[in-house]
Scaffold this active site. Sequence first.
Site, short mmCIF file in Angstrom:
data_model
loop_
_atom_site.label_atom_id
_atom_site.label_comp_id
_atom_site.label_asym_id
_atom_site.label_seq_id
_atom_site.Cartn_x
_atom_site.Cartn_y
_atom_site.Cartn_z
N CYS A 7 32.48 -5.24 -21.88
CA CYS A 7 32.91 -4.97 -20.50
C CYS A 7 31.70 -5.05 -19.57
O CYS A 7 31.78 -5.61 -18.47
CB CYS A 7 33.57 -3.61 -20.38
N THR A 93 32.37 -5.90 -35.03
CA THR A 93 31.34 -4.90 -34.70
C THR A 93 31.39 -4.47 -33.24
O THR A 93 30.83 -3.43 -32.90
CB THR A 93 29.94 -5.44 -35.02
N HIS A 98 37.13 -10.76 -28.70
CA HIS A 98 36.27 -11.92 -28.47
C HIS A 98 36.59 -13.01 -29.48
O HIS A 98 36.94 -12.73 -30.63
CB HIS A 98 34.78 -11.56 -28.52
N HIS A 100 34.81 -16.07 -31.32
CA HIS A 100 33.59 -16.80 -31.65
C HIS A 100 33.92 -18.29 -31.68
O HIS A 100 34.95 -18.69 -32.26
CB HIS A 100 33.10 -16.44 -33.06
P1 AMP Z 1 31.92 -9.28 -34.18
O1 AMP Z 1 30.93 -8.84 -35.22
O2 AMP Z 1 32.96 -10.24 -34.65
O3 AMP Z 1 32.52 -8.08 -33.47
O4 AMP Z 1 31.10 -10.09 -33.12
C1 AMP Z 1 30.23 -9.49 -32.21
C2 AMP Z 1 29.21 -10.53 -31.84
O5 AMP Z 1 28.55 -10.09 -30.66
C3 AMP Z 1 28.12 -10.74 -32.89
O6 AMP Z 1 28.12 -12.11 -33.29
C4 AMP Z 1 26.83 -10.35 -32.15
O7 AMP Z 1 25.74 -11.16 -32.51
C5 AMP Z 1 27.23 -10.53 -30.71
N1 AMP Z 1 26.49 -9.72 -29.75
C6 AMP Z 1 26.20 -8.40 -29.83
N2 AMP Z 1 25.53 -8.00 -28.74
C7 AMP Z 1 25.38 -9.09 -27.96
C8 AMP Z 1 24.75 -9.34 -26.69
N3 AMP Z 1 24.14 -8.37 -26.00
N4 AMP Z 1 24.79 -10.60 -26.19
C9 AMP Z 1 25.39 -11.59 -26.89
N5 AMP Z 1 26.00 -11.43 -28.07
C10 AMP Z 1 25.99 -10.20 -28.60
ZN ZN Z 2 35.45 -3.75 -23.22
#
Ligand code: AMP
Ligand code: ZN
Length: 112
Positions: A7, A93, A98, A100
């Site tokens: 957010c 995480t 989102h 990917h």
């Molecule tokens: P997931 O583990 O599927 O929830 O994906 C979360 C993704 O967010 C991971 O691939 C992280 O590398 C990415 N991520 C976490 N913090 C950031 C950030 N500040 N900017 C860009 N990507 C991020």
């Molecule tokens: Zn959010």
Amino acid sequence: MSDCLFCKIAAGEIPSNKVYEDELVYAFHDIDPQAPTHFLVIPKAHIASCGEVTADNSAVVARAFEVIARVTRELGITDFRVVSNCGPQAGQTVPHLHFHVLAGRDMTWPPG
Ligand code: AMP
Ligand code: ZN
């Protein structure tokens, strides 16, 4: 949601490497890329995961896939993978929906 990382990224409160933005979605490069191209597409409004998509908020999912097609086309990418992890056991995480988008290397199946 006030304490949600994505957010804050969508609102510009935390910096990111922007790929695309409109009134519904925001796309940005993943901070820890798992492929030569790895960006994320998120709704600007908070939705916790794929498991929280309803008839009332699903328009943003269609928009996200329009954006995935548009951005990959603009980048000249024809082969790519779209992944959305839902829940910790599946690897989520960040609890904000989102998608990917990964490209630029061979992909294996099934995913780990
Ligand atoms: P997931 O583990 O599927 O929830 O994906 C979360 C993704 O967010 C991971 O691939 C992280 O590398 C990415 N991520 C976490 N913090 C950031 C950030 N500040 N900017 C860009 N990507 C991020
Ligand atoms: Zn959010």
